[in-house]
Design a protein around this motif. Structure first.
Motif, PDB file in Angstrom:
ATOM      1  N   PRO A   1      37.180  38.000   5.351  1.00 59.37           N
ATOM      2  CA  PRO A   1      36.650  38.578   4.111  1.00 59.37           C
ATOM      3  C   PRO A   1      35.377  39.380   4.342  1.00 59.37           C
ATOM      4  O   PRO A   1      35.124  40.367   3.654  1.00 59.37           O
ATOM      5  N   ILE A   2      34.572  38.960   5.321  1.00 59.88           N
ATOM      6  CA  ILE A   2      33.362  39.714   5.629  1.00 59.88           C
ATOM      7  C   ILE A   2      33.717  41.093   6.163  1.00 59.88           C
ATOM      8  O   ILE A   2      33.106  42.107   5.787  1.00 59.88           O
ATOM      9  N   VAL A   3      34.725  41.148   7.027  1.00 59.26           N
ATOM     10  CA  VAL A   3      35.185  42.440   7.550  1.00 59.26           C
ATOM     11  C   VAL A   3      35.695  43.319   6.418  1.00 59.26           C
ATOM     12  O   VAL A   3      35.421  44.534   6.381  1.00 59.26           O
ATOM     13  N   LEU A   4      36.423  42.728   5.493  1.00 54.77           N
ATOM     14  CA  LEU A   4      36.938  43.501   4.362  1.00 54.77           C
ATOM     15  C   LEU A   4      35.811  44.110   3.530  1.00 54.77           C
ATOM     16  O   LEU A   4      35.884  45.271   3.125  1.00 54.77           O
ATOM     17  N   VAL A   5      34.757  43.326   3.285  1.00 55.67           N
ATOM     18  CA  VAL A   5      33.623  43.851   2.519  1.00 55.67           C
ATOM     19  C   VAL A   5      32.957  44.993   3.271  1.00 55.67           C
ATOM     20  O   VAL A   5      32.614  46.035   2.692  1.00 55.67           O
ATOM     21  N   LEU A   6      32.782  44.830   4.579  1.00 59.05           N
ATOM     22  CA  LEU A   6      32.161  45.882   5.384  1.00 59.05           C
ATOM     23  C   LEU A   6      33.015  47.142   5.419  1.00 59.05           C
ATOM     24  O   LEU A   6      32.495  48.262   5.376  1.00 59.05           O
ATOM     25  N   VAL A   7      34.330  46.968   5.478  1.00 57.30           N
ATOM     26  CA  VAL A   7      35.236  48.116   5.417  1.00 57.30           C
ATOM     27  C   VAL A   7      35.085  48.834   4.074  1.00 57.30           C
ATOM     28  O   VAL A   7      35.051  50.068   4.000  1.00 57.30           O
ATOM     29  N   GLY A   8      34.973  48.045   3.000  1.00 55.18           N
ATOM     30  CA  GLY A   8      34.791  48.629   1.678  1.00 55.18           C
ATOM     31  C   GLY A   8      33.496  49.421   1.575  1.00 55.18           C
ATOM     32  O   GLY A   8      33.467  50.525   1.022  1.00 55.18           O
ATOM     33  N   ILE A   9      32.419  48.870   2.125  1.00 59.45           N
ATOM     34  CA  ILE A   9      31.125  49.556   2.103  1.00 59.45           C
ATOM     35  C   ILE A   9      31.212  50.870   2.878  1.00 59.45           C
ATOM     36  O   ILE A   9      30.755  51.921   2.412  1.00 59.45           O
ATOM     37  N   ALA A  10      31.805  50.808   4.073  1.00 58.25           N
ATOM     38  CA  ALA A  10      31.949  52.016   4.888  1.00 58.25           C
ATOM     39  C   ALA A  10      32.805  53.058   4.177  1.00 58.25           C
ATOM     40  O   ALA A  10      32.508  54.262   4.212  1.00 58.25           O
ATOM     41  N   SER A  11      33.858  52.610   3.501  1.00 60.51           N
ATOM     42  CA  SER A  11      34.749  53.528   2.803  1.00 60.51           C
ATOM     43  C   SER A  11      34.035  54.234   1.653  1.00 60.51           C
ATOM     44  O   SER A  11      34.160  55.450   1.476  1.00 60.51           O
ATOM     45  N   VAL A  12      33.260  53.470   0.874  1.00 57.81           N
ATOM     46  CA  VAL A  12      32.517  54.059  -0.249  1.00 57.81           C
ATOM     47  C   VAL A  12      31.570  55.149   0.232  1.00 57.81           C
ATOM     48  O   VAL A  12      31.526  56.255  -0.317  1.00 57.81           O
TER      49      VAL A  12
ATOM     50  N   PRO B   1      37.778  50.413  -1.517  1.00 60.96           N
ATOM     51  CA  PRO B   1      36.771  49.338  -1.671  1.00 60.96           C
ATOM     52  C   PRO B   1      37.126  48.322  -2.737  1.00 60.96           C
ATOM     53  O   PRO B   1      36.881  47.122  -2.558  1.00 60.96           O
ATOM     54  N   TYR B   2      37.714  48.759  -3.869  1.00 62.40           N
ATOM     55  CA  TYR B   2      38.097  47.804  -4.909  1.00 62.40           C
ATOM     56  C   TYR B   2      39.120  46.819  -4.361  1.00 62.40           C
ATOM     57  O   TYR B   2      39.050  45.607  -4.630  1.00 62.40           O
ATOM     58  N   SER B   3      40.075  47.322  -3.583  1.00 66.24           N
ATOM     59  CA  SER B   3      41.108  46.455  -3.023  1.00 66.24           C
ATOM     60  C   SER B   3      40.508  45.466  -2.028  1.00 66.24           C
ATOM     61  O   SER B   3      40.824  44.273  -2.049  1.00 66.24           O
ATOM     62  N   CYS B   4      39.638  45.978  -1.148  1.00 71.20           N
ATOM     63  CA  CYS B   4      38.998  45.101  -0.164  1.00 71.20           C
ATOM     64  C   CYS B   4      38.173  44.016  -0.842  1.00 71.20           C
ATOM     65  O   CYS B   4      38.210  42.842  -0.443  1.00 71.20           O
ATOM     66  N   GLU B   5      37.423  44.417  -1.865  1.00 72.47           N
ATOM     67  CA  GLU B   5      36.557  43.454  -2.553  1.00 72.47           C
ATOM     68  C   GLU B   5      37.377  42.398  -3.276  1.00 72.47           C
ATOM     69  O   GLU B   5      37.018  41.212  -3.281  1.00 72.47           O
ATOM     70  N   LEU B   6      38.480  42.817  -3.897  1.00 67.91           N
ATOM     71  CA  LEU B   6      39.318  41.860  -4.629  1.00 67.91           C
ATOM     72  C   LEU B   6      39.857  40.789  -3.688  1.00 67.91           C
ATOM     73  O   LEU B   6      39.795  39.596  -3.987  1.00 67.91           O
ATOM     74  N   VAL B   7      40.369  41.208  -2.527  1.00 66.04           N
ATOM     75  CA  VAL B   7      40.913  40.248  -1.564  1.00 66.04           C
ATOM     76  C   VAL B   7      39.800  39.383  -0.983  1.00 66.04           C
ATOM     77  O   VAL B   7      39.939  38.167  -0.852  1.00 66.04           O
ATOM     78  N   ALA B   8      38.668  40.009  -0.646  1.00 60.44           N
ATOM     79  CA  ALA B   8      37.570  39.270  -0.018  1.00 60.44           C
ATOM     80  C   ALA B   8      37.004  38.201  -0.941  1.00 60.44           C
ATOM     81  O   ALA B   8      36.697  37.088  -0.501  1.00 60.44           O
ATOM     82  N   LEU B   9      36.869  38.524  -2.226  1.00 60.33           N
ATOM     83  CA  LEU B   9      36.246  37.593  -3.169  1.00 60.33           C
ATOM     84  C   LEU B   9      37.128  36.377  -3.466  1.00 60.33           C
ATOM     85  O   LEU B   9      36.669  35.426  -4.093  1.00 60.33           O
ATOM     86  N   ARG B  10      38.365  36.398  -3.011  1.00 54.44           N
ATOM     87  CA  ARG B  10      39.214  35.223  -3.188  1.00 54.44           C
ATOM     88  C   ARG B  10      38.781  34.085  -2.288  1.00 54.44           C
ATOM     89  O   ARG B  10      39.052  32.915  -2.577  1.00 54.44           O
TER      90      ARG B  10
ATOM     91  N   LEU C   1      35.489  34.439  -0.423  1.00 49.87           N
ATOM     92  CA  LEU C   1      34.083  34.645  -0.078  1.00 49.87           C
ATOM     93  C   LEU C   1      33.223  34.338  -1.295  1.00 49.87           C
ATOM     94  O   LEU C   1      33.503  34.813  -2.396  1.00 49.87           O
ATOM     95  N   ARG C   2      32.184  33.526  -1.081  1.00 48.66           N
ATOM     96  CA  ARG C   2      31.296  33.192  -2.197  1.00 48.66           C
ATOM     97  C   ARG C   2      30.587  34.446  -2.719  1.00 48.66           C
ATOM     98  O   ARG C   2      30.156  35.291  -1.934  1.00 48.66           O
ATOM     99  N   PRO C   3      30.472  34.601  -4.037  1.00 50.01           N
ATOM    100  CA  PRO C   3      29.807  35.783  -4.598  1.00 50.01           C
ATOM    101  C   PRO C   3      28.414  36.017  -4.045  1.00 50.01           C
ATOM    102  O   PRO C   3      27.985  37.160  -3.879  1.00 50.01           O
ATOM    103  N   ALA C   4      27.679  34.940  -3.750  1.00 50.03           N
ATOM    104  CA  ALA C   4      26.317  35.106  -3.231  1.00 50.03           C
ATOM    105  C   ALA C   4      26.337  35.778  -1.860  1.00 50.03           C
ATOM    106  O   ALA C   4      25.506  36.640  -1.562  1.00 50.03           O
TER     107      ALA C   4
END
Length: 284
Positions: free
Chosen positions: A6-17, A214-223, A225-228
Motif C-alpha cells: 500500500p505504501i508503494v501504491l500511495v507513492l505511485v499515486g503521488i508521482a502520477s499526480v 492516483p484515485y485508484s491507487c489511494e482507494l486500494v491502499a487505504l483498504r 493502510l491507516r489514514p494517519a
C-alpha cells in the motif's frame, strides 16, 4: 501473484499526480489552464462514470447538497492550482497549496505543541516570500485558494464517502466539477488550441495521470493502510512537485526555496505523526 505494498501504491499515486501536473504545465504555451482543467475533469469523469455507474435515485436532499459541495471544491481546487502553475513553479505552488490541508490537520487539535508545526509551515511560506522576484503575486493567491479548496475537499470527501458507496460519489462530483469549470472556457481566448488532436490526447493523459491513477491507487491502499500513515506519505507532495518541475519542465528552485519546501514537508509530517502517536493504543 503478490499484491503491491500500500505504501508503494500511495507513492505511485503521488508521482502520477505530479507527473500529470508537469505535463499540464508543458502544455500551457498551447492551451489555457482553464481548458486543460476542463479536459482533465472530462476525462476523469467519463472513466469514473463508466467504472462506477453511479445512481442518483433515492438520494436525499442532504446527500445531494454534500455531493454538490464536494464537486464544487474539486472543480475550484483544480482550476485554482492550474492557474497557479501557469504563473509560478510547480514545487512552490504545491508547497503553498499544502498549507490548506496542513492547517486542517492541526486546527482541531487542542495541544499547544501543534502550533510548532503551524509556525514551521509559516516559516516555509515566509521563506518563499523572501525571493519575490521569482514569484507572481496572483500565482501565490491562486495557490492559497487551491489550498483552501483542498481543505474543503478533504472534509467533504469524508462526508461523501459516508453517503455514497465506492467511487459513486467521486464520479458524480467529477461531473459537477466539470460543469462548474465549463463557464470559464468562455473567458477570453480560453478555448484556443483546445481541439488540437495533440492537446486532446495529452489533456486526456493528464486526466488519467492526475485523477484516475492516483484515485485508484489511494482507494486500494487505504483498504490496508491507516489514514494517519497515508497522511504522512501525502506530506511528500510538495517535494514531489518540485522534482516533477525539474524533470518535466526544467524548473529549478534556489537553495532558499528548497529550504522552504523542506519546512512545509517537515511541518506536515510532524503534525500528522503527532496524530499517529496519539492514536496508538497504550500497551497493557
Amino acid at each position: 501473484m503478490p499484491r503491491p505494498s500500500p505504501i508503494v501504491l500511495v507513492l505511485v499515486g503521488i508521482a502520477s499526480v505530479q507527473l500529470g501536473a508537469g505535463v499540464a504545465k508543458a502544455l500551457f504555451a498551447e492551451v489555457s489552464p482553464s481548458a486543460l482543467v476542463f479536459l482533465r475533469l472530462t476525462t476523469s469523469s467519463l472513466v469514473l462514470l463508466v467504472w462506477a455507474r453511479p445512481r442518483l435515485r433515492g438520494r436525499s436532499r442532504s446527500d445531494l447538497l454534500v455531493l454538490l459541495g464536494f464537486g464544487a471544491s474539486l472543480g475550484m481546487m483544480n482550476l485554482a492550482i492550474y492557474q497557479s502553475f501557469s504563473r509560478i513553479p510547480l514545487g512552490i505552488a504545491v508547497t503553498i497549496e499544502f498549507v490548506g490541508p496542513l492547517t486542517l490537520a492541526v486546527v482541531g487539535s487542542r495541544r499547544a505543541r501543534d502550533l510548532v508545526w503551524v509556525g514551521l509551515a509559516a516559516v516555509g511560506v515566509g521563506l518563499l516570500g523572501a525571493e519575490r522576484a521569482d514569484l507572481d503575486v496572483l500565482g501565490v493567491l491562486f495557490a492559497l485558494l487551491a489550498g483552501s479548496c483542498w481543505a474543503a475537499y478533504i472534509l467533504l470527501s469524508g462526508a461523501t464517502g459516508r453517503r455514497f458507496e465506492g467511487f459513486d460519489g467521486l464520479a458524480l462530483a467529477s461531473v459537477v466539477a466539470t460543469l462548474l469549470v465549463s463557464p470559464f472556457l468562455l473567458v477570453g481566448d480560453a478555448t484556443n488550441g483546445m481541439l488540437d488532436p495533440r492537446v486532446l490526447v495529452l489533456g486526456a493523459a493528464v486526466g488519467l495521470l492526475s485523477s484516475v491513477v492516483p484515485y485508484s491507487c489511494e482507494l486500494v491502499a487505504l483498504r490496508s493502510l491507516r489514514p494517519a500513515i497515508f497522511g504522512i506519505l501525502m506530506s511528500l507532495e510538495p517535494a514531489a512537485a518540485a522534482l516533477a518541475g525539474i524533470l518535466v519542465v526544467s524548473e529549478t528552485l534556489s537553495a532558499l526555496q528548497w529550504l522552504a519546501v523542506g519546512c512545509v514537508v517537515a511541518a506536515s509530517i510532524g503534525a500528522t505523526r503527532q496524530r499517529v502517536v496519539l492514536a496508538e493504543p497504550v500497551p497493557d
